[in-house]
Design a protein around this motif. Structure first.
Motif, PDB file in Angstrom:
ATOM      1  N   HIS A  96       4.723 -12.313   9.240  1.00  0.00           N
ATOM      2  CA  HIS A  96       5.205 -11.033   8.724  1.00  0.00           C
ATOM      3  C   HIS A  96       4.098 -10.338   7.935  1.00  0.00           C
ATOM      4  O   HIS A  96       3.908  -9.121   8.038  1.00  0.00           O
ATOM      5  CB  HIS A  96       6.445 -11.249   7.847  1.00  0.00           C
ATOM      6  CG  HIS A  96       7.070  -9.976   7.386  1.00  0.00           C
ATOM      7  ND1 HIS A  96       7.329  -9.717   6.065  1.00  0.00           N
ATOM      8  CD2 HIS A  96       7.482  -8.882   8.074  1.00  0.00           C
ATOM      9  CE1 HIS A  96       7.878  -8.518   5.960  1.00  0.00           C
ATOM     10  NE2 HIS A  96       7.985  -7.992   7.160  1.00  0.00           N
ATOM     11  N   GLY A  97       3.348 -11.101   7.146  1.00  0.00           N
ATOM     12  CA  GLY A  97       2.243 -10.539   6.377  1.00  0.00           C
ATOM     13  C   GLY A  97       1.178  -9.933   7.269  1.00  0.00           C
ATOM     14  O   GLY A  97       0.664  -8.837   6.991  1.00  0.00           O
ATOM     15  N   VAL A 145      13.109  -2.329  -2.477  1.00  0.00           N
ATOM     16  CA  VAL A 145      11.976  -1.498  -2.096  1.00  0.00           C
ATOM     17  C   VAL A 145      10.791  -1.896  -2.956  1.00  0.00           C
ATOM     18  O   VAL A 145      10.860  -1.880  -4.182  1.00  0.00           O
ATOM     19  CB  VAL A 145      12.297   0.002  -2.284  1.00  0.00           C
ATOM     20  CG1 VAL A 145      11.077   0.855  -1.987  1.00  0.00           C
ATOM     21  CG2 VAL A 145      13.460   0.407  -1.403  1.00  0.00           C
ATOM     22  N   ARG A 146       9.702  -2.287  -2.320  1.00  0.00           N
ATOM     23  CA  ARG A 146       8.457  -2.643  -3.014  1.00  0.00           C
ATOM     24  C   ARG A 146       7.600  -1.384  -3.052  1.00  0.00           C
ATOM     25  O   ARG A 146       7.184  -0.888  -2.011  1.00  0.00           O
ATOM     26  CB  ARG A 146       7.704  -3.750  -2.280  1.00  0.00           C
ATOM     27  CG  ARG A 146       8.540  -4.940  -1.888  1.00  0.00           C
ATOM     28  CD  ARG A 146       8.943  -5.729  -3.082  1.00  0.00           C
ATOM     29  NE  ARG A 146       9.762  -6.869  -2.620  1.00  0.00           N
ATOM     30  CZ  ARG A 146      10.079  -7.860  -3.384  1.00  0.00           C
ATOM     31  NH1 ARG A 146       9.688  -7.893  -4.629  1.00  0.00           N
ATOM     32  NH2 ARG A 146      10.828  -8.839  -2.919  1.00  0.00           N
ATOM     33  N   GLY A 180      -0.584  -1.256   8.212  1.00  0.00           N
ATOM     34  CA  GLY A 180      -1.058  -0.475   7.075  1.00  0.00           C
ATOM     35  C   GLY A 180      -0.101  -0.394   5.902  1.00  0.00           C
ATOM     36  O   GLY A 180      -0.266   0.449   5.029  1.00  0.00           O
ATOM     37  N   TYR A 181       0.914  -1.260   5.872  1.00  0.00           N
ATOM     38  CA  TYR A 181       1.878  -1.236   4.778  1.00  0.00           C
ATOM     39  C   TYR A 181       1.453  -2.102   3.592  1.00  0.00           C
ATOM     40  O   TYR A 181       1.949  -1.922   2.495  1.00  0.00           O
ATOM     41  CB  TYR A 181       3.254  -1.715   5.255  1.00  0.00           C
ATOM     42  CG  TYR A 181       3.973  -0.688   6.087  1.00  0.00           C
ATOM     43  CD1 TYR A 181       4.675   0.349   5.481  1.00  0.00           C
ATOM     44  CD2 TYR A 181       3.959  -0.745   7.476  1.00  0.00           C
ATOM     45  CE1 TYR A 181       5.332   1.294   6.227  1.00  0.00           C
ATOM     46  CE2 TYR A 181       4.616   0.200   8.234  1.00  0.00           C
ATOM     47  CZ  TYR A 181       5.299   1.216   7.607  1.00  0.00           C
ATOM     48  OH  TYR A 181       5.952   2.161   8.357  1.00  0.00           O
ATOM     49  N   VAL A 220       0.841  -1.197   0.000  1.00  0.00           N
ATOM     50  CA  VAL A 220       0.000   0.000   0.000  1.00  0.00           C
ATOM     51  C   VAL A 220       0.875   1.245   0.000  1.00  0.00           C
ATOM     52  O   VAL A 220       0.514   2.274  -0.548  1.00  0.00           O
ATOM     53  CB  VAL A 220      -0.936  -0.007   1.228  1.00  0.00           C
ATOM     54  CG1 VAL A 220      -1.752   1.257   1.320  1.00  0.00           C
ATOM     55  CG2 VAL A 220      -1.845  -1.226   1.185  1.00  0.00           C
ATOM     56  N   ARG A 221       2.050   1.124   0.602  1.00  0.00           N
ATOM     57  CA  ARG A 221       3.054   2.191   0.597  1.00  0.00           C
ATOM     58  C   ARG A 221       4.411   1.531   0.436  1.00  0.00           C
ATOM     59  O   ARG A 221       4.525   0.318   0.573  1.00  0.00           O
ATOM     60  CB  ARG A 221       2.967   3.026   1.874  1.00  0.00           C
ATOM     61  CG  ARG A 221       3.081   2.229   3.146  1.00  0.00           C
ATOM     62  CD  ARG A 221       3.103   3.091   4.370  1.00  0.00           C
ATOM     63  NE  ARG A 221       1.813   3.668   4.646  1.00  0.00           N
ATOM     64  CZ  ARG A 221       1.459   4.173   5.786  1.00  0.00           C
ATOM     65  NH1 ARG A 221       2.308   4.196   6.777  1.00  0.00           N
ATOM     66  NH2 ARG A 221       0.275   4.678   5.976  1.00  0.00           N
ATOM     67  N   PRO A 222       5.453   2.279   0.099  1.00  0.00           N
ATOM     68  CA  PRO A 222       6.757   1.654  -0.127  1.00  0.00           C
ATOM     69  C   PRO A 222       7.248   0.858   1.091  1.00  0.00           C
ATOM     70  O   PRO A 222       7.121   1.301   2.223  1.00  0.00           O
ATOM     71  CB  PRO A 222       7.682   2.834  -0.405  1.00  0.00           C
ATOM     72  CG  PRO A 222       6.782   3.906  -0.895  1.00  0.00           C
ATOM     73  CD  PRO A 222       5.483   3.713  -0.165  1.00  0.00           C
ATOM     74  N   ILE A 223       7.759  -0.354   0.825  1.00  0.00           N
ATOM     75  CA  ILE A 223       8.240  -1.249   1.872  1.00  0.00           C
ATOM     76  C   ILE A 223       9.611  -1.772   1.451  1.00  0.00           C
ATOM     77  O   ILE A 223       9.810  -2.137   0.302  1.00  0.00           O
ATOM     78  CB  ILE A 223       7.313  -2.479   2.035  1.00  0.00           C
ATOM     79  CG1 ILE A 223       5.874  -2.067   2.294  1.00  0.00           C
ATOM     80  CG2 ILE A 223       7.806  -3.390   3.137  1.00  0.00           C
ATOM     81  CD1 ILE A 223       4.902  -3.221   2.199  1.00  0.00           C
ATOM     82  N   TYR A 224      10.547  -1.803   2.389  1.00  0.00           N
ATOM     83  CA  TYR A 224      11.840  -2.440   2.133  1.00  0.00           C
ATOM     84  C   TYR A 224      11.688  -3.899   2.528  1.00  0.00           C
ATOM     85  O   TYR A 224      11.503  -4.225   3.703  1.00  0.00           O
ATOM     86  CB  TYR A 224      12.937  -1.750   2.956  1.00  0.00           C
ATOM     87  CG  TYR A 224      14.313  -2.267   2.649  1.00  0.00           C
ATOM     88  CD1 TYR A 224      14.950  -1.905   1.466  1.00  0.00           C
ATOM     89  CD2 TYR A 224      14.976  -3.100   3.527  1.00  0.00           C
ATOM     90  CE1 TYR A 224      16.216  -2.370   1.169  1.00  0.00           C
ATOM     91  CE2 TYR A 224      16.239  -3.570   3.246  1.00  0.00           C
ATOM     92  CZ  TYR A 224      16.852  -3.200   2.066  1.00  0.00           C
ATOM     93  OH  TYR A 224      18.103  -3.658   1.781  1.00  0.00           O
TER      94      TYR A 224
END
Length: 85
Positions: A29-30, A16-17, A37-38, A7-11
């Motif tokens: 982790h999920g 970086v996703r 909210g990531y 939903v927002r950038p994730i390392y």
């Protein structure tokens, strides 16, 4: 394994996703990423959800240059005179 969409950038896993990227991670982790909210869960039974969101198109550039109706002249600024004593 759990399939998620960011939903927002994730390392994650050294990269970086960005938003809308679908990736897999461990269940625990999920659940943490969803809770914070990531990410959001992806339904694997519905392949339509796996599509990457479309990028908005840029506005088109006019083919003919537009010219102002009246030419504008640059304003001249007068320098302030200083008094010598």
């Amino acid at each position: 394994m759990m399939k998620l969409r960011s939903v927002r950038p994730i390392y994650h896993e050294g990269t970086v996703r960005t938003e809308g990227t679908v990736f897999e991670t461990l269940d625990q982790h999920g659940r943490e990423l969803i809770k914070k909210g990531y990410a959001e869960a992806v339904d694997e039974a519905n392949p339509a959800e796996l599509t990457v969101p479309t990028v908005p198109t840029l506005p088109t550039v006019p083919t003919e240059p537009t010219e102002p109706t009246e030419p504008t002249e640059p304003k001249q600024v007068k320098a302030a005179k200083s008094k010598a004593k």
